[in-house]
Design a protein around this motif. Structure first.
Motif, short mmCIF file in Angstrom:
data_model
loop_
_atom_site.label_atom_id
_atom_site.label_comp_id
_atom_site.label_asym_id
_atom_site.label_seq_id
_atom_site.Cartn_x
_atom_site.Cartn_y
_atom_site.Cartn_z
N PRO A 157 47.38 -11.32 7.81
CA PRO A 157 45.96 -10.98 7.95
C PRO A 157 45.19 -11.96 8.84
CG PRO A 157 46.64 -10.81 5.66
CD PRO A 157 47.77 -11.45 6.40
N ILE A 158 45.56 -13.24 8.79
CA ILE A 158 44.88 -14.24 9.62
C ILE A 158 45.06 -13.93 11.09
CG2 ILE A 158 44.94 -16.68 10.31
CD1 ILE A 158 45.72 -17.29 7.38
N PHE A 159 46.29 -13.67 11.50
CA PHE A 159 46.55 -13.45 12.93
C PHE A 159 46.22 -12.01 13.35
CE2 PHE A 159 48.84 -17.28 11.91
CZ PHE A 159 48.55 -18.07 13.00
N ILE A 160 46.18 -11.10 12.40
CA ILE A 160 45.68 -9.76 12.71
C ILE A 160 44.19 -9.83 13.07
CG2 ILE A 160 45.10 -7.52 11.71
CD1 ILE A 160 47.79 -7.63 10.23
N ALA A 191 47.56 -26.28 12.03
CA ALA A 191 46.73 -25.36 12.81
C ALA A 191 46.80 -25.70 14.29
CB ALA A 191 45.29 -25.41 12.32
N PRO A 192 46.57 -24.74 15.17
CA PRO A 192 46.56 -25.04 16.61
C PRO A 192 45.44 -25.98 17.00
CG PRO A 192 45.81 -22.79 16.19
CD PRO A 192 46.33 -23.32 14.89
N MET A 193 45.43 -26.36 18.26
CA MET A 193 44.48 -27.38 18.74
C MET A 193 43.05 -26.87 18.76
SD MET A 193 46.42 -25.79 21.08
CE MET A 193 47.75 -26.97 21.13
N LEU A 194 42.13 -27.82 19.00
CA LEU A 194 40.69 -27.55 19.01
C LEU A 194 40.33 -26.38 19.92
CD1 LEU A 194 39.72 -31.27 19.55
CD2 LEU A 194 39.07 -29.99 17.53
N SER A 195 39.39 -25.55 19.49
CA SER A 195 38.94 -24.43 20.32
C SER A 195 38.18 -24.93 21.55
CB SER A 195 38.07 -23.48 19.50
OG SER A 195 36.94 -24.16 18.97
N ILE A 196 37.62 -26.13 21.47
CA ILE A 196 36.89 -26.69 22.62
C ILE A 196 37.81 -27.52 23.52
CG2 ILE A 196 34.67 -26.71 21.42
CD1 ILE A 196 35.08 -29.76 21.03
N SER A 223 51.52 -20.47 16.77
CA SER A 223 51.19 -20.92 15.42
C SER A 223 51.46 -19.86 14.36
CB SER A 223 49.72 -21.37 15.34
OG SER A 223 48.84 -20.29 15.57
N PHE A 224 51.57 -18.59 14.76
CA PHE A 224 51.92 -17.55 13.78
C PHE A 224 53.26 -17.87 13.14
CE2 PHE A 224 54.12 -13.54 12.76
CZ PHE A 224 53.28 -13.09 11.75
N VAL A 225 54.22 -18.33 13.95
CA VAL A 225 55.55 -18.67 13.43
C VAL A 225 55.51 -20.01 12.71
CG1 VAL A 225 57.94 -19.16 14.04
CG2 VAL A 225 56.69 -17.34 15.23
N SER A 227 53.62 -20.08 9.37
CA SER A 227 54.40 -19.39 8.33
C SER A 227 55.50 -20.30 7.78
CB SER A 227 55.01 -18.10 8.90
OG SER A 227 54.02 -17.21 9.35
N VAL A 228 56.17 -21.01 8.68
CA VAL A 228 57.22 -21.94 8.24
C VAL A 228 56.62 -23.09 7.44
CG1 VAL A 228 58.95 -23.59 9.03
CG2 VAL A 228 58.74 -21.37 10.16
N THR A 229 55.49 -23.61 7.87
CA THR A 229 54.83 -24.70 7.13
C THR A 229 54.45 -24.27 5.73
OG1 THR A 229 53.92 -25.61 9.20
CG2 THR A 229 52.87 -26.29 7.14
N ILE A 230 53.89 -23.08 5.59
CA ILE A 230 53.53 -22.57 4.26
C ILE A 230 54.76 -22.42 3.39
CG2 ILE A 230 52.56 -20.58 3.03
CD1 ILE A 230 50.71 -20.16 5.43
N ALA A 231 55.86 -21.95 3.98
CA ALA A 231 57.10 -21.81 3.21
C ALA A 231 57.60 -23.17 2.73
CB ALA A 231 58.17 -21.15 4.08
#
Length: 311
Positions: free
Chosen positions: A10-13, A269-274, A299-301, A304-308
């Motif tokens: 849902p986050i990446f959707i 999480a990925p890098m800063l949006s700025i 970061s989708f992959v 997911s691995v980090t959460i696992a």
């Protein structure tokens, strides 16, 4: 694996939905930027205040978490900068921006959204206040000071940049929210029920609106032959940063396990949006834009691995 995908998908959707809406011109990119402004100035400050209000000061601002997360981020920054300086053979300014990309997360948009879904709103709202402090008051000033010094601007612009930085920090809604939260926690000032309900409503809006805005703002970014650099910085951010953070947290055995997990999630999480805006000062906007786009996709992959792993 299905349970993890039910969290991350849902986050990446939502990110993808924002991208598609801007790509098809259903919504303009200026609109998603306005959504980002709403998150930064209203919704996320509300979440920060909610996480710190009606709690003891020790719970609102965990010094062990703050120290561990800051130490891990600085270690990753130094490693990234050294690798780029001596292996990639690029200048100090470019190396500093590479280190910043590897060591500073998109806490206010992506990190807090992932953490809220994985661990709940309360630890996410506590952790985001501290990660934002590390990024805005330590990592960004450190990286830009090194880059400016490398370009001969350090001594000439130091006072002016210090003044500008202090003014920016004083006007930052996120840091103002942190100060309000510390004031409420330090003096044990309770918030009335009506105020808490309003804050809760705003805080709930933070995650979905932030993710949609991230997707919309990614549209238009192009790698432009920067895939090698973008991949290296992205992997440093998505793999090395959470790994080093997890290792540093082991040095703090008294740290709350939930907050330990929250810190690793934020680091993943990925890098800063700025990031592209910061790189623009040194002529690195194309590389930083490519890195932000690729890092968010990869970061989708990795998330997911980090959460696992933390589960």
């Amino acid at each position: 694996m299905t349970e993890i995908l039910s969290i991350t998908a849902p986050i990446f959707i939502l990110i993808g939905l924002g991208y598609v809406c801007v790509m098809t011109r259903l919504i303009s990119r200026e609109t998603t930027r306005g959504m980002g402004v709403f998150v930064i100035t209203i919704a996320l400050p509300a979440m920060i205040v909610r996480g710190m209000a009606n709690k003891p000061l020790a719970e609102s601002m965990d010094t062990e978490f703050l120290a561990a997360y800051a130490a891990a981020s600085v270690v990753v920054f130094v490693l990234g900068m050294l690798v780029y300086r001596h292996v990639r053979k690029v200048g100090t300014a470019a190396s500093s921006m590479a280190g910043l990309g590897m060591s500073s997360s998109n806490s206010g948009f992506v990190g807090v959204s992932i953490c809220a879904m994985v661990l709940g709103t309360e630890p996410a709202s506590r952790a985001v206040a501290m990660t934002i402090l590390v990024e805005s008051m330590l990592m960004i000033p450190l990286a830009m000071a090194i880059a400016d010094a490398a370009q001969g601007q350090g001594e000439l612009d130091f006072v002016a940049r210090l003044r500008t930085t202090l003014k920016r920090l004083a006007r930052s809604p996120l840091l103002i929210a942190i100060c309000i939260g510390l004031l409420l926690a330090g003096f044990r000032i309770p918030l009335p029920g009506v105020a808490l309900r309003v804050i809760d409503m705003l805080a709930v809006a933070a995650a979905p609106v932030a993710l949609f805005a991230v997707g919309g703002n990614l549209h238009g970014l192009r790698p432009k032959g920067m895939v090698g650099d973008a991949t290296a910085i992205s992997l440093g951010k998505l793999i090395v940063h959470p790994a080093i953070t997890a290792l540093v947290f082991l040095l703090f055995p008294g740290l709350d396990p939930v907050m330990r997990s929250a810190g690793v999630v934020f680091a993943a999480a990925p890098m800063l949006s700025i990031y592209p805006i910061l790189g623009m000062r040194y002529g690195l906007e194309e590389r930083c834009s490519a890195t932000l786009l690729l890092g968010t996709v990869l970061s989708f992959v990795t998330v997911s691995v980090t959460i696992a792993l933390i589960s």
